[in-house]
Structure formats: structure tokens, C-alpha cells
Design a protein around this motif. Structure first.
Motif, PDB file in Angstrom:
ATOM      1  N   PHE A 117       0.844  -1.312   0.035  1.00 34.82           N
ATOM      2  CA  PHE A 117       0.154  -0.056   0.031  1.00 34.82           C
ATOM      3  C   PHE A 117       0.863   1.281   0.013  1.00 34.82           C
ATOM      4  N   VAL A 123      -2.224   4.578   1.243  1.00 41.09           N
ATOM      5  CA  VAL A 123      -2.752   4.870   2.637  1.00 41.09           C
ATOM      6  C   VAL A 123      -1.802   5.896   3.151  1.00 41.09           C
ATOM      7  N   GLU A 128      -4.683   2.841   8.634  1.00 40.40           N
ATOM      8  CA  GLU A 128      -5.430   2.590   7.357  1.00 40.40           C
ATOM      9  C   GLU A 128      -5.072   1.426   6.678  1.00 40.40           C
ATOM     10  N   SER A 129      -3.773   1.269   6.659  1.00 43.39           N
ATOM     11  CA  SER A 129      -3.124  -0.156   5.921  1.00 43.39           C
ATOM     12  C   SER A 129      -3.790  -1.356   6.688  1.00 43.39           C
ATOM     13  N   GLU A 131      -6.621  -1.630   8.193  1.00 46.36           N
ATOM     14  CA  GLU A 131      -7.841  -2.082   8.070  1.00 46.36           C
ATOM     15  C   GLU A 131      -8.089  -2.368   6.547  1.00 46.36           C
ATOM     16  N   LYS A 132      -7.225  -2.044   5.679  1.00 52.30           N
ATOM     17  CA  LYS A 132      -7.348  -2.530   4.282  1.00 52.30           C
ATOM     18  C   LYS A 132      -6.955  -3.790   4.113  1.00 52.30           C
ATOM     19  N   GLU A 135      -9.455  -6.268   5.590  1.00 50.73           N
ATOM     20  CA  GLU A 135     -10.623  -6.631   4.456  1.00 50.73           C
ATOM     21  C   GLU A 135     -10.164  -7.540   3.448  1.00 50.73           C
ATOM     22  N   LEU A 136      -9.037  -7.544   3.142  1.00 49.56           N
ATOM     23  CA  LEU A 136      -8.496  -8.436   2.092  1.00 49.56           C
ATOM     24  C   LEU A 136      -8.344  -9.893   2.560  1.00 49.56           C
ATOM     25  N   ALA A 169      -4.700  -6.777  -4.185  1.00 51.74           N
ATOM     26  CA  ALA A 169      -4.808  -5.767  -3.150  1.00 51.74           C
ATOM     27  C   ALA A 169      -5.146  -4.289  -3.850  1.00 51.74           C
ATOM     28  N   LYS A 171      -6.710  -4.286  -6.728  1.00 51.13           N
ATOM     29  CA  LYS A 171      -7.731  -4.529  -7.608  1.00 51.13           C
ATOM     30  C   LYS A 171      -7.522  -4.795  -9.430  1.00 51.13           C
TER      31      LYS A 171
END
Length: 333
Positions: A117, A123, A128-129, A131-132, A135-136, A169, A171
Motif C-alpha cells: 500500500f 494509505v 489505514e493499511s 484496515e485494508k 478486509e483482504l 490488493a 484490484k
């Protein structure tokens, strides 16, 4: 179907002390948006070399000597380093053979997500990283509390799912999977491929799937290309590769797999050994092992030609199917 990537007349050489060895020779194919294309063939036939070429990951002594790789109309071979940096994650990503070798053994999974990221400016903070990354991990069915573990604390199947999550990551539009289930048991293989297919349906990316296992590939792919000795010898819808092969090599591959139903049959396999790329025959590369080879096969290399709807074959004597007369209808572009 709109074409996402087009490979045109791709050739890849390896520079050796004995001169150039052509590992991929004049290969052309395309992958449509949302399509899964499989590449199958023996070890050393050029599958992984093609995969690395699509992302320009080759290093000396390998070199792309000829051809074009068009991604949404832009030639990957003409991109500069900055363009390649974006292309390799945002447009195309890869799941490599060995997940353990792809992950840094002394860094946590969380740190490795942050590295991705941060490198692409996605990020503004570590939080923030995290949280991403969580989710992955949810997407690939890994508990989020495992984010702070090290690679050796995961099973082989879980490591492979982590690598898939990292590949998704940013997309990308194309996911290249180079033998992603090697060394995994059949149950874990099926779980991972089912998850990949679900993700493909959800996010709409395309896949280039590379494996030795034709039976596994038939279940997943829309079309399958058969490679032999650096050349694409047949390209057809996946359901027809095993049931109605037109190239003798594709027929031999299919005849090497046992059936799950019916009477027991003796597996015949393919006689001979793979071609020495330093000693390529003048004609068809498969002719020394082919049961249909003639004098023309030994002197004149065949071209990849259209042989019916959405089918291509590189053979002077393509196999008839159920008594039909094979007619070559057009040359591949």
C-alpha cells in the motif's frame, strides 16, 4: 468479448555460452475481459516464461526478442520503469508457484501488506493499511487476527490465500496464477480454486491459469492453450481439449489421465522425451514423438491455423473427430 490483453508473435530467448536458446517461439493469443485462459504442457515448455513476459519480470540471461504484448491497446514492452511500476500491481498481478518463497519470512503479514500500500501511495497511515489488509484477509477467508503472524505460522493453503489477497490488493484487471496449487493436497487445491473463481465473479478480473493438471484446468478455465517446446500447438474451449483434441500432443496429454468412471484402462502416455531446445528439428517440433508424423512434418514447420469455431491448431495432420473431415479454415492473426 472485449480483449483485455493481446500477445502477438512473442519470442523469448535465453543467452547461454552455447548461444541463444529460444524458450518461447512466435506465440500469439488473447485474453478477454472476465475470461479465464489456461496454459498447459510439460515442464520446460514455456508456460512460466510467457507469464513472466506479460509483466516484464525477466532478468538476464532471458530477453524478449520479438513480439508485442498489448494491454488495453498499450504495448507493455514499450513501457518505462514508472509505467511498469503501476502496471505490475494496478493492472496485472501474479500468484507465484511457491507462496512461502513469495513472503518475507522475517516480516509479519501486516508489514508486507503495508509495504504494498505504501509503495503505491494508497494509505496515509499504518492504521489505514491495517484496515485494508484485514478486509483482504476476510475476502480469502483468513481470520483477521492472523494479520500480525509470520509466514511460517500459516499452513501451505493459508499462505497461498495470503498471496492471493496480496495479488488482489490493488484490484488488478488480470491475475496471473503460475501453478498456484503446487504441493497442496487435492482438498486444499479445490478450496483455493473455488475461492479464486468466486473472487473473479465478484470483482470481474481475468485470469491466466498455468498448471500441469489438465483435469483441474478444465473445471476452471473458459479456454485452454496447449504448449509444446516453446510453441502454442492448440487453443480451444476447455471442454473440448480432453474430449475432442485436434493436435496429437493434446490427445496424448488427455490419454495420460485415468477416467473416474467406467472400466479400468491402461494409460498410454506419450513416447520419447521433451525436445532439446538447443537442437530443434527443421519441421514440427513434436514430430519425433508423434504417431501421425510424415516426411512433411519433419521438414516444414506447421502454422497455428483456425480449425473450426474458436479453435486453433498447429499441425499438418490434425486429428478428425467422430469421423469428421478436418478443414483448416484460416490462419491465426
Amino acid at each position: 468479448m472485449k480483449k483485455l490483453i493481446e500477445v502477438k508473435n512473442l519470442s523469448v530467448d535465453y543467452i547461454t555460452f552455447d548461444g541463444r536458446v529460444r524458450a518461447v517461439n512466435d506465440v500469439s493469443f488473447d485474453i478477454g475481459e472476465g475470461e479465464i485462459l489456461g496454459l498447459a504442457g510439460e515442464s520446460g515448455c514455456g508456460k512460466s516464461t510467457i507469464a513472466y513476459s506479460l509483466m516484464r519480470l525477466h532478468r538476464p540471461p532471458a530477453m524478449i526478442s520479438e513480439g508485442q504484448i498489448l494491454f488495453n491497446g498499450k504495448d507493455v514492452l514499450e513501457m518505462d520503469e514508472e509505467q511498469l511500476r503501476d502496471f505490475r500491481w494496478k493492472d496485472t498481478s501474479m500468484v507465484f508457484q511457491s507462496a512461502m518463497n513469495c513472503l518475507n519470512p522475517v516480516k509479519t503479514i501486516e508489514y508486507q501488506f503495508f509495504d504494498i500500500f505504501d509503495a503505491h501511495g494508497l494509505v496515509n497511515s499504518r492504521e489505514e493499511s491495517i484496515e485494508k489488509a484485514k478486509e483482504l484477509l476476510r475476502i480469502v477467508d483468513i481470520p483477521t487476527e492472523r494479520l500480525f503472524d509470520y509466514p511460517h505460522q500459516f499452513s501451505g493453503g493459508m499462505r497461498q490465500r495470503v498471496v492471493i489477497a496480496m495479488a488482489l490488493a490493488l484490484k488488478p484487471k488480470l491475475l496471473i496464477m503460475d501453478e498456484p496449487t503446487t504441493a497442496l493436497d487435492v482438498v486444499v487445491q479445490r478450496e483455493i480454486l473455488q475461492k479464486v473463481y468466486q473472487l473473479k465473479e465478484e470483482f470481474g478480473f481475468s485470469i491466466l491459469f498455468i498448471t500441469h493438471d489438465l483435469s483441474l484446468m478444465v473445471e476452471l478455465c473458459d479456454r485452454i492453450g496447449i504448449m509444446y517446446s516453446g510453441q502454442l500447438v492448440e487453443l480451444a474451449p476447455s471442454k473440448e481439449i480432453l474430449s475432442k483434441p485436434k493436435h496429437p500432443y493434446a490427445f496424448g496429454l488427455g490419454d495420460s489421465f485415468p477416467t473416474l468412471h467406467g472400466e479400468l484402462q491402461e494409460m498410454k502416455g506419450i513416447p520419447g522425451t521433451p525436445l532439446d531446445l538447443k537442437n530443434v528439428p527443421a519441421g514440427c517440433r513434436f514430430s519425433p514423438r508423434c504417431f501421425k508424423a510424415t516426411e512433411a512434418c519433419k521438414t516444414t514447420p506447421p502454422k497455428l491455423l483456425g480449425a473450426g469455431e474458436n479453435r486453433w491448431v498447429s499441425c499438418h495432420h490434425p486429428l478428425p473427430i467422430d469421423g469428421e473431415k478436418i478443414e483448416i479454415v484460416q490462419e491465426a492473426v
